[in-house]
Structures are given as C-alpha cells and as structure tokens.
Motif scaffolding. Structure first.
Motif, PDB file in Angstrom:
ATOM      1  N   LEU A 352      28.065   5.463  20.150  1.00 40.27           N
ATOM      2  CA  LEU A 352      28.286   4.298  19.431  1.00 40.27           C
ATOM      3  C   LEU A 352      26.841   3.468  19.345  1.00 40.27           C
ATOM      4  O   LEU A 352      25.847   3.508  20.143  1.00 40.27           O
ATOM      5  CB  LEU A 352      29.003   3.227  20.376  1.00 40.27           C
ATOM      6  N   VAL A 354      24.924  -0.270  17.516  1.00 38.79           N
ATOM      7  CA  VAL A 354      25.181  -1.408  16.825  1.00 38.79           C
ATOM      8  C   VAL A 354      23.853  -1.962  16.505  1.00 38.79           C
ATOM      9  O   VAL A 354      23.003  -1.799  17.356  1.00 38.79           O
ATOM     10  CB  VAL A 354      25.830  -2.543  17.714  1.00 38.79           C
ATOM     11  N   THR A 373      23.487  -6.002   9.148  1.00 38.27           N
ATOM     12  CA  THR A 373      24.369  -5.529  10.506  1.00 38.27           C
ATOM     13  C   THR A 373      24.723  -4.336  10.318  1.00 38.27           C
ATOM     14  O   THR A 373      25.429  -4.097   9.227  1.00 38.27           O
ATOM     15  CB  THR A 373      24.889  -6.708  11.367  1.00 38.27           C
ATOM     16  N   VAL A 375      27.383  -1.191  12.266  1.00 44.54           N
ATOM     17  CA  VAL A 375      28.098  -0.500  13.431  1.00 44.54           C
ATOM     18  C   VAL A 375      28.417   0.763  12.923  1.00 44.54           C
ATOM     19  O   VAL A 375      28.943   1.075  11.903  1.00 44.54           O
ATOM     20  CB  VAL A 375      29.420  -1.375  13.731  1.00 44.54           C
ATOM     21  N   GLY A 390      29.276   4.744   9.420  1.00 45.42           N
ATOM     22  CA  GLY A 390      29.454   3.321   9.846  1.00 45.42           C
ATOM     23  C   GLY A 390      29.871   2.398   9.120  1.00 45.42           C
ATOM     24  O   GLY A 390      30.398   2.646   8.006  1.00 45.42           O
TER      25      GLY A 390
END
Length: 604
Positions: A352, A354, A373, A375, A390
């Motif tokens: 993962l 971020v 941004t 993820v 993502g």
C-alpha cells in the motif's frame, strides 16, 4: 642529550640512504624477477587461467622481492596449476617450476635467495580427456543435466560438479529438501584419455514446509514478520518459495540482514521447519543528490526516510527538490512530497502506498502550482515484473499562453514494469519495458482524457568482459480525448534536455497551434548510446538522441522534430556511474549551442 639524539638521527638517515642505493644498484640485494609460462600458447584461454591462478605471477605483479616468499609461492603453484588443469580436463599433466634454473620443489622452504632473476613455469598438459562413463543417478523427473556431462564430451571437474548440483537441485525442487550426494567415483584412464565419472544421489524423503521459527533480532512485530514472509506451512517444500519468502523481507528495505535457512533435521511428521534471523537496518536515513546542466542550471534534491514507522516494516519518506537554479530560461521549480508505504497489505506481495505532493513549475511556456495526492497498490508478481494501480487527485493553477486557468483531474493511474536488465545501475545486457495508462475525469478547465506513455530500453554487450555496450531507448506518449487547451500543461509533452534529447536546450521542442506555443499531445523519442570501456572504472560514450512533439494525439501526425548528438564519459563509483555528457544540436530550430550534463547514473 639533544645533540647526541640529533647526531644519531643524522647517521640513521645516511644508513637508510645507503641501503636504498644498494637495493637499486647492487646485485647482491633482491630485485623484481621475470615470470614466464611455457608449453601453452598465449592465445589459448588455458594460458590466462593458469597465469591467473599462479601465485608466482601474482608475486611478480605485486613486485615481491623477498626470496623466501617467492620460493613459497613457486612451491605452492604445483598444486594450484594441477588443479587448474584438472578443472580444464587435462588429467595427465607434467609441471616443472624452475627458479633461475633450479627446480622449486628441490629448494628448502627456508632458502634465503638474495637474487631471483627468472622463474619459468613449464607445463605439459598431456591429452585433453573426454568422458567415458558419465552417470549421475537417481535423477528426479524433469531434471535437465548439463549437456557438457555426457559420454564423448570434453571432461572437466566443473562438468561433474554442475551435473551433481543439477541432480540435487532437481530433487529439492520436487520437495526432497535434504537431497545430497551419496557417493562418487572418478577414474582417469590414461591409455584411452577418458575419464569415468559416476555420482550417486540420495534423494531423501519428500517433505513439507513446517513452522517458521523466528529467532528475533528485529523491532518489527512478529505477527508482521510472519505475514510478510508468508511461508506456506503444510505445502510441499519448494526452494523457490523459500527464496521468495526471504526476498519479500529484503524488499521492505527495513532489514540490513535476512537469514532464512532450513532446519538441520526434518520433524517426525515429515515437515521441515524454517529458521529466520533478522537484523534491522538503521531506522532513519538522509540522502542528497545534485545534477548540473549548462542551460537548465543546477538541480538539488534531498530526502529523509524512516523505516519501521509503526512496528510493521512501514516506511515514511519526505522528498524535496529545487530545479533550474540559474537556468537560462524559465524560473525555479520546486517539489515537496511525502510517501507512506506498507508491505504485505491484503496479501504478501502487495504494498500500500499513500503519497502527497506540492509543486511549482516555472517553465518558459507556463507557470503551474499544483497539489496532488495518490493512494495506490503495488503488486510484485516476480523479481522482474510488477504492476501498480491507484486513485489520484490533482488540482492546479496555471498561467500560460492560453491565460489564467484552473484544472482539477480525478483518475486511476495504472503502471506496469518488466525489468530484465542484468544490472539496474549499470546494465550490460537485457531490456526494460515500462508503461503507464492514466484515464481521468476533468473538471474546471480540464476535459476527460486518457494519458498513456511507454518506455523501452535495450542493452547488448560485445567483446571480452562486455568491453563495448550498445544501448537504445524508445519513448512514446499520447493524450487521447482533449485539445491542448483542455489539458494541464504539466501533462503535455516537450523534448530537449537530459531526459529526452541531449544537445538541445531543455523543453526547446514544442508545438504552435493557432499561433500559440505550448506542449504537444503526443511524443516520440529515440536514443542510442555506444559505451566503450577504457579502463575498469572509466568508459567513453557516444550518443544520439531525437525527439518529436505532435500537435495531436497521433505521434505520426503534424508536429516538430529535433535531434542532438555528442560525447561523454562515465566513471564507475561502485553504486552507479558518474556521468558527464557534452551534446550539440544536430537538427531542429535551436540556438542553444553546446549543452553540458553532469549527474549520477546513466542517461537511460
């Protein structure tokens, strides 16, 4: 007392000076010697193998002058040369080593020879043996033994060893973790110049993976260690699966050492435990980077990294960079970002991530400030192949030739990478393929689009030790759907500079549609390099780069082309080459003149 001390020092200096002169000019003192190998042609690969294994030749290269050391080296060479000849398939050799005409084996190891002028290593290889009987048994199904280990093939110790290792590995791949060599018989028949080799294998029982015995040594929680390792307890033993488990731990970047080994003895139930020991790397790390280009100015970067942030091998990284300091055009760019990553999320091979970033780009054709941004989930399918998907949000303020505008895009970036290079930092063969697809929804002044790019790199070495390396690169990109005006300018394509076309000023190639200059909707880049080793550390490079920027999403449509070429040098630092390139424009509308590039790592 001081006067006597000074007088003694003066006499000592004179004594050392006389000794130095004596060493240089008087024949009674030891001096460098000549080493010569006879009996094998110099162009025969065996000649290089023998001289490389010889301590006499090593002593000559090191300018050893002590008589006892030289005699010891010569006497040790009998065994070393025989071992080299056996390994090459010569099992009836004759070796004589003469020190100034005297056989080295007949000299006392304590002989203090004050003058050695010449050492001759006389080698009679004898016939090159072939395999008579070449057998290894039993062999697991689907095991491929080396073709060099067969009756009638040139005999060598290496071929026997390779066959034995292949047989053992074949059984281990079938779950027989404790397979080993049971017995071996090697007989040389000098009359027929044949070598009979028989190797017996003990497969041992088929085993399953037992428990992971974690012996500690890390601040990472034990539950997370087990999850990252993902040892398949209860399934049939597979050495590749054990290797992958260790690789997962190393891939986190948290550990300085990973030791995953099999238990000495299987369990009564037919399982085999795996014993794990870990050593943590330093929790925090700081790094810096710099790159200089003559027209684009100086670029500086730095990062701060924290390993094992929450006890689960997580990493937190902050990056900052300033670009185009002192550039001939445009202003200063900066980026500040952070990235959090957590291994073994959902399953062992998925990470993962971020990320958050603030950036400013003050380029000749646009000024942009952006907050973004993402993820994402990165999946490692193998050591060479990985994918990433993502969600990304990017909000920008832009001032360019179209006016002041706002862009908001929300998309799903997807990346794929296949890396088949033999060395990522300094490749000599193999290839790399990377691609990105980023479909996004556009708001404010942006329009829905599909952004795609591709990057393919190829490497091929030639000559001994890959002295010459040919490298090629193809880059392609397209933005499908919007017009240039409806696309954020940091997604549009330009060429020129160290990442695309060396010899041309940074972003000097663009398009002009309706009298307005801007980046293009498509890009095609071609690069080629010829890298020639001058020494082990220094290489000379010739390169040619070309770039096309298109007015539409079709890279074969209307647009502008330019090219550059030049020469460069690389210095191998051990962690990557130091790069210096000087490029000149070859074609295209430019007035930039020579362009200098300095940085760490190859251009591609």
């Amino acid at each position: 007392m001081k006067a006597r001390t000074g007088k003694l020092a003066h006499h000592c200096w004179k004594f050392r000076f006389v000794c130095l002169l004596s060493t240089l000019f008087l024949p009674g003192f030891a001096s460098a010697f000549e080493a010569r190998l006879s009996g094998v042609p110099e162009d025969d690969p065996l000649f290089s193998s023998l001289t490389s294994s010889s301590l006499v030749f090593q002593a000559q290269q090191d300018s050893v002058t002590d008589g006892q050391d030289i005699v010891a080296a010569a006497q040790a060479d009998y065994k070393r040369l025989i071992g080299t000849l056996y390994a090459a398939g010569y099992f009836g050799p004759s070796i004589r080593i003469r020190i100034d005409g005297r056989e080295a084996a007949d000299l006392s190891p304590f002989a203090n020879l004050t003058s050695i002028r010449q050492i001759v290593l006389e080698v009679e290889t004898g016939p090159h043996f072939k395999f008579g009987t070449a057998q290894v048994a039993p062999v697991a199904p689907d095991t491929e033994l080396p073709e060099t280990f067969a009756s009638g093939e040139p005999a060598s110790i290496a071929a026997i060893q390779d066959a034995a290792v292949a047989a053992v590995d074949g059984w281990r791949a079938k779950g027989h973790a404790k397979a080993d060599i049971k017995d071996q018989s090697i007989t040389a028949n000098h009359r027929s110049a044949e070598l009979d080799a028989e190797v017996a294998i003990d497969p041992g029982p088929e085993l399953t993976f037992g428990n992971l015995i974690y012996q500690g040594g890390s601040d990472v929680r034990e539950s997370r260690v087990h999850r990252i390792t993902n040892l398949p307890t209860g399934e049939r033993f597979d050495p590749e699966e054990a290797r992958r488990a260790a690789t997962r731990l190393r891939r986190t970047g948290t550990f300085r050492a990973v030791d995953l080994r099999e238990a000495e003895t299987p369990n009564p139930d037919g399982s085999l435990d795996m014993v794990l020991t870990l050593v943590d790397d330093r929790k925090r790390r700081i790094g810096f980077g710099a790159e200089l280009e003559s027209s684009d100015g100086l670029s500086l970067s730095a990062y701060w990294l924290h390993r094992n942030l929450r006890g689960g091998a997580e990493r937190l990284r902050f990056d900052a960079s300033i670009e185009n300091i002192g550039a001939q055009s445009g202003g200063t760019n900066f980026r500040i970002g952070t990235l959090y990553s957590r291994p073994a999320t959902f399953e062992a091979d998925t990470e993962l991530t971020v990320g958050f970033e603030i950036k400013q780009e003050d380029e000749p054709l646009y000024f942009l400030r952006q907050v973004g941004t993402t993820v994402g989930l990165r999946r490692v399918h193998s050591e060479r192949f990985e994918t990433e998907i993502g969600l990304g949000v990017f909000i920008s303020e832009v001032d360019d030739n179209f006016g002041v505008r706002d862009f908001s895009i929300y998309g799903v970036p997807f990346r794929v990478k296949y890396d088949a290079r033999d060395n990522i930092a300094d490749p000599t063969r193999g290839y790399y393929i990377g691609a990105t697809a980023f479909p996004y929804l556009g708001y404010s002044d942006a329009t829905n689009a599909l952004y795609v790019t591709g990057d393919a790199r190829f490497y091929r070495g030639f000559g001994m030790d890959n002295r010459v390396i040919a490298a090629a690169r193809v880059q392609i990109g397209s933005i499908i759907g919007p017009t240039i005006r409806e696309t954020p300018p940091d997604l549009l394509f330009f060429s020129g500079g160290g990442g695309t076309v060396r010899g041309q000023p940074y972003q000097s190639n663009f398009v002009s549609v309706g009298g307005i200059d801007s980046g293009g909707l498509s890009f095609l880049g071609l690069s080629g390099e010829l890298r020639v080793k001058v020494t082990q550390q220094i290489s000379a490079v010739a390169f040619y780069d070309a770039g096309f920027v298109g007015e539409t999403a079709n890279p074969t449509g209307p647009g502008n082309f330019h090219a550059g070429a030049g020469l460069g040098a690389r210095y191998n630092t051990g962690f990557g080459p130091l790069r210096v390139d000087l490029g000149l424009p070859v074609s295209g509308d430019t007035t930039g003149g020579p362009q200098l590039y300095i940085g760490i790592g190859h251009a591609f």
